[in-house]
Design a protein around this motif. Structure first.
Motif, PDB file in Angstrom:
ATOM      1  N   ALA A 342      -1.007   5.125  -3.692  1.00  0.00           N
ATOM      2  CA  ALA A 342      -0.335   5.644  -2.507  1.00  0.00           C
ATOM      3  C   ALA A 342      -0.569   4.712  -1.319  1.00  0.00           C
ATOM      4  CB  ALA A 342      -0.844   7.042  -2.183  1.00  0.00           C
ATOM      5  N   GLN A 343       0.373   4.734  -0.405  1.00  0.00           N
ATOM      6  CA  GLN A 343       0.238   4.008   0.854  1.00  0.00           C
ATOM      7  C   GLN A 343       0.093   5.012   1.990  1.00  0.00           C
ATOM      8  OE1 GLN A 343       2.608   0.026   0.862  1.00  0.00           O
ATOM      9  NE2 GLN A 343       4.013   1.561   0.070  1.00  0.00           N
ATOM     10  N   PRO A 498      -7.987   3.669   4.798  1.00  0.00           N
ATOM     11  CA  PRO A 498      -7.759   5.058   4.372  1.00  0.00           C
ATOM     12  C   PRO A 498      -8.161   5.271   2.920  1.00  0.00           C
ATOM     13  CG  PRO A 498      -5.703   3.859   4.293  1.00  0.00           C
ATOM     14  CD  PRO A 498      -6.753   2.869   4.747  1.00  0.00           C
ATOM     15  N   GLN A 499      -8.562   6.485   2.623  1.00  0.00           N
ATOM     16  CA  GLN A 499      -8.891   6.881   1.258  1.00  0.00           C
ATOM     17  C   GLN A 499      -8.248   8.236   0.998  1.00  0.00           C
ATOM     18  OE1 GLN A 499     -13.059   7.142   0.407  1.00  0.00           O
ATOM     19  NE2 GLN A 499     -12.767   8.170  -1.552  1.00  0.00           N
ATOM     20  N   ILE A 592      -5.235  10.171  16.343  1.00  0.00           N
ATOM     21  CA  ILE A 592      -4.851   9.453  15.129  1.00  0.00           C
ATOM     22  C   ILE A 592      -4.030  10.407  14.272  1.00  0.00           C
ATOM     23  CG2 ILE A 592      -6.789  10.040  13.638  1.00  0.00           C
ATOM     24  CD1 ILE A 592      -5.539   6.486  14.076  1.00  0.00           C
ATOM     25  N   SER A 593      -2.959   9.870  13.647  1.00  0.00           N
ATOM     26  CA  SER A 593      -2.071  10.677  12.806  1.00  0.00           C
ATOM     27  C   SER A 593      -1.701   9.868  11.572  1.00  0.00           C
ATOM     28  CB  SER A 593      -0.810  11.084  13.575  1.00  0.00           C
ATOM     29  OG  SER A 593       0.091  11.772  12.736  1.00  0.00           O
ATOM     30  N   PRO A 594      -2.157  10.271  10.376  1.00  0.00           N
ATOM     31  CA  PRO A 594      -1.794   9.561   9.148  1.00  0.00           C
ATOM     32  C   PRO A 594      -0.719  10.313   8.361  1.00  0.00           C
ATOM     33  CG  PRO A 594      -3.750  10.840   8.751  1.00  0.00           C
ATOM     34  CD  PRO A 594      -3.281  11.197  10.136  1.00  0.00           C
ATOM     35  N   ARG A 595      -0.009   9.577   7.531  1.00  0.00           N
ATOM     36  CA  ARG A 595       0.951  10.179   6.608  1.00  0.00           C
ATOM     37  C   ARG A 595       0.911   9.414   5.299  1.00  0.00           C
ATOM     38  NH1 ARG A 595       7.520  10.150   6.496  1.00  0.00           N
ATOM     39  NH2 ARG A 595       7.748  11.544   4.726  1.00  0.00           N
ATOM     40  N   ILE A 596       0.846  10.149   4.193  1.00  0.00           N
ATOM     41  CA  ILE A 596       0.774   9.538   2.871  1.00  0.00           C
ATOM     42  C   ILE A 596       2.183   9.206   2.392  1.00  0.00           C
ATOM     43  CG2 ILE A 596      -0.008   9.831   0.505  1.00  0.00           C
ATOM     44  CD1 ILE A 596      -2.025  11.867   1.500  1.00  0.00           C
ATOM     45  N   LEU A 597       2.381   7.961   1.956  1.00  0.00           N
ATOM     46  CA  LEU A 597       3.644   7.517   1.365  1.00  0.00           C
ATOM     47  C   LEU A 597       3.401   7.388  -0.135  1.00  0.00           C
ATOM     48  CD1 LEU A 597       4.518   4.752   3.989  1.00  0.00           C
ATOM     49  CD2 LEU A 597       5.034   7.194   4.084  1.00  0.00           C
ATOM     50  N   ASP A 602       9.367   8.409   0.124  1.00  0.00           N
ATOM     51  CA  ASP A 602       8.601   8.517   1.363  1.00  0.00           C
ATOM     52  C   ASP A 602       8.572   7.190   2.118  1.00  0.00           C
ATOM     53  OD1 ASP A 602       8.102  11.108   0.703  1.00  0.00           O
ATOM     54  OD2 ASP A 602       6.096  10.755  -0.085  1.00  0.00           O
ATOM     55  N   THR A 603       8.411   6.095   1.387  1.00  0.00           N
ATOM     56  CA  THR A 603       8.383   4.785   2.034  1.00  0.00           C
ATOM     57  C   THR A 603       9.715   4.472   2.692  1.00  0.00           C
ATOM     58  OG1 THR A 603       6.786   4.034   0.372  1.00  0.00           O
ATOM     59  CG2 THR A 603       7.880   2.342   1.680  1.00  0.00           C
TER      60      THR A 603
END
Length: 660
Positions: A342-343, A498-499, A592-597, A602-603
């Motif tokens: 995942a990205q 990120p993990q 901070i705001s992350p989103r999993i691609l 999603d990408t």
């Protein structure tokens, strides 16, 4: 002759009735039965007859016009006459819509916008417009739409709601009934038991990849049918197969054919990797086999040291030579490691709000009795360093303009009295009020793979003066000045690792540094930088936002300089005071705001959002290039033209097919 008379009379009556029935607008009633016959009659005449027989009130649209021919040879009831009337409307492109105590007669193109008989419990085979919601149990509702769409006329409506697996149909009752019968025939539960196929020689992961590709290709060629579902269990080297019974039998035969032992010397396989790095993975596999094949271990007794693994970097492939059992174990490890990682898209929001207010007011006195310089300076205001110099210049008759160049902003007013024989004095009044507001918003964004560090650096190199000296050159009187300057990065630096865990949470190791130049700088010698650093590890949900930290600071600085004794005189004492006040309020917050691609879709969605944003900014500049009327400003092309293969193919969307 006498026997023929009754027949002649009957034939004459029939001929008379037929002649009368062929007249426009004929309606023959026998008791409670009706025998309607019309030839090229206006449809409004028929509507009047239906209203008279059934007692129904009609509202007729102005566009309802037609010449109707109706031939009936047998009597019918009033209800049957109304059903025949609905069929006439269907033939000529009109529809009857109930609305309270009246029925609207309108063209059928407007049928789906008007309320009809919604969600009836039982639908008769009539030409009435109805709306029905159908729950599909065993087949995807979206898959039925392209099959049923040709059976629905243009004025009808057919839509699928994949979330609830329902179909929505609006059409005449007879056609809706036909659609229901077709859906019941298609919506049948298949024989989809799960079979467990144990392999003896082949690798379960390899066979699943091959057979899944074959099953999907067969499903596409057959018009989008459900492909066979297969899952590999690497621990037991078995394949779980689910689907139609006939398909399961066919694929079991393929599995039995492929599950054959290697020939002698055929224990070498070339494994092409899709995502993992061949060289890194080869080193890890070598370490694993070396630990497994240590002398005295149970595994080494059967496997020996006959395992050879090397990587081909050009093709990103592994070449593995090993016994069958060891090969199966290695393939299991490779299949689990060679996966699409995942990205993560990470956005940081840095908000810095600063409010700075200051006020200065003071009087500086200078007294001179020697005519050369000021012998005394009272209340020299600390905020303006050159006030005393100005006062001294006034008294000594020096260059007041040169001395005043170093004064700060605001109002500076000087007065004095110069005496050649007596005492001279001067007074300089300084007043200043200033307000400064700072609003800084920085939103750095970066995309990186799972467990990979990424860094974004946006800023500039600023020169800082570290030293200066001068020496005398070869020419007498010539001086060569030198300065040493060191350049440092000033701006924004974001480092993040990120993990992604098994759920939707992300553990992030963050290093954020924001630096900027302070206000009021005059040159490289007195540059001041403001630095804000955050180094921490946090856990955030996918698509969530968390505050990393911040600072809320409010300070008040007050200064007061005065002449002892004189400053205590009421009212007049203010002439011997200098005061300053400064209030600074700062609010600094970092989010901070992350989103999993996780996949290609999603990408693409994330890239498309940013791409369109930049393109709209370019288009928003508008206009032609100044002084070049034939030139156009550069604009990035639309994403579908620039990268047509980047758009993913997905069926996970609401499918609604509707004719205009």
């Amino acid at each position: 002759m006498t026997a023929l008379k009754p027949n002649l009379r009957r034939y004459a009556a029939t001929l008379l009735l037929l002649t009368f029935s062929l007249l426009p607008g004929a309606l023959v009633a026998e008791g409670e039965m009706i025998t309607p016959n019309y030839k090229d009659a206006d449809i409004r005449t028929i509507i009047e007859a239906v209203s008279e027989v059934t007692g129904i009130n009609f509202i007729i649209d102005a566009r309802v016009k037609a010449q109707v021919t109706l031939i009936s040879s047998s009597p019918m009831s009033a209800d049957a006459f109304y059903e025949t009337f609905l069929s006439i409307l269907q033939v000529y492109g009109f529809v009857a819509i109930p609305s309270g105590d009246v029925v609207k007669i309108v063209p059928d193109t407007n049928a789906r916008q008007l309320p009809g008989n919604d969600l009836p419990r039982s639908i008769a085979d009539t030409d009435e417009i109805v709306t029905q919601v159908i729950q599909v149990q065993n087949v995807g509702a979206a898959q039925l739409v392209p099959i049923l769409r040709p059976l629905v006329p243009q004025y009808g409506h057919l839509a699928a709601h994949p979330a609830s697996n329902m179909l929505i149909i609006a059409d005449r009752a007879a056609n809706v009934n036909r659609m229901l019968r077709i859906i019941r025939r298609i919506d049948q539960a298949g024989d989809e038991d799960i079979e467990v196929v144990r392999l003896e020689h082949a690798s379960a992961g390899d066979l699943v990849r091959i057979l899944t590709s074959l099953s999907q290709a067969a499903a596409r060629s057959e018009g989008g049918g459900s492909p066979l579902q297969m899952v590999a269990d690497d621990r037991t080297n078995t394949i779980l197969v689910s689907g139609d019974k006939a398909e399961r039998l066919r694929f079991r035969a393929l599995i039995a054919h492929l599950d054959t032992p290697h020939e002698d010397g055929g224990n070498t396989q070339v494994i092409y990797l899709e995502y993992a790095d061949a060289e890194e993975l080869a080193a890890k596999l070598k370490e694993q086999t070396s630990q497994t094949n240590t002398p005295g271990s149970a595994q080494s007794a059967g496997a020996g040291n006959n395992v050879v693994i090397w990587a081909d970097a050009a093709t990103n492939a592994l070449v593995v030579t090993a016994p069958t059992k060891v090969m199966r174990s290695l393939r299991s490890v490779i299949d689990r490691l060679d996966i699409r990682r995942a990205q993560v898209r990470v956005e940081a929001i840095v908000v810095d709000l600063t409010s700075d207010r200051s006020a200065e007011l003071g009087i500086t006195w200078a007294i001179d009795s020697t005519k050369d310089t000021a012998s005394a300076a009272l209340t020299n205001f600390s905020g303006t360093t050159n006030v005393a110099d100005v006062a001294g210049a006034i008294l000594s008759g020096g260059d007041v303009a040169t001395a005043a160049q170093g004064l700060g902003d605001g109002l500076t007013y000087g007065v004095g009295s110069i005496s050649k024989t007596g005492t001279s004095f001067a007074a300089v009044v300084t007043a200043l009020a200033s307000d400064a507001n700072t609003n800084i918003l920085s939103v750095p964004s970066i995309v990186t793979m799972d467990n990979e560090e990424a860094e974004v650096n946006v800023g500039q190199e600023v020169p800082f003066l570290t030293g200066s000296f001068s020496n005398t050159g070869g020419v007498v009187g010539q001086v060569n000045p030198f300065q040493t300057i060191q350049r440092q990065d000033v701006g924004l630096t974001l480092k993040v690792t990120p993990q992604v865990n098994e759920g939707d949470a992300i553990i992030m190791d963050i290093d954020l540094e924001v630096s900027s130049l302070g206000q009021g700088t005059q040159g490289a010698v007195d540059l001041v930088t403001n630095q804000r650093n955050i180094r921490q590890k946090v856990i955030v949900e996918d698509g969530g936002i968390i505050v990393l930290g911040g600072l809320m600071d409010e300070s008040l600085l007050e200064g007061n300089q005065r002449v002892p004794g004189l400053s205590r005189i009421p009212i007049l004492g203010n002439l011997f005071k200098s005061r300053s006040t400064k209030k600074v309020k700062r609010n600094l917050m970092v989010f901070i705001s992350p989103r999993i691609l996780r996949d290609r879709t999603d990408t693409f969605m994330e890239t498309n959002q940013k791409y369109q944003y930049i393109r709209e900014l370019q288009l928003g500049t508008g206009g032609d290039v100044a002084l070049m009327p034939n030139e156009e400003p550069p604009v990035i092309p639309p994403l579908e033209e620039f990268a047509p293969d980047a758009m993913p193919e997905t069926d996970e969307a609401l499918i609604i097919i509707d004719e205009p």
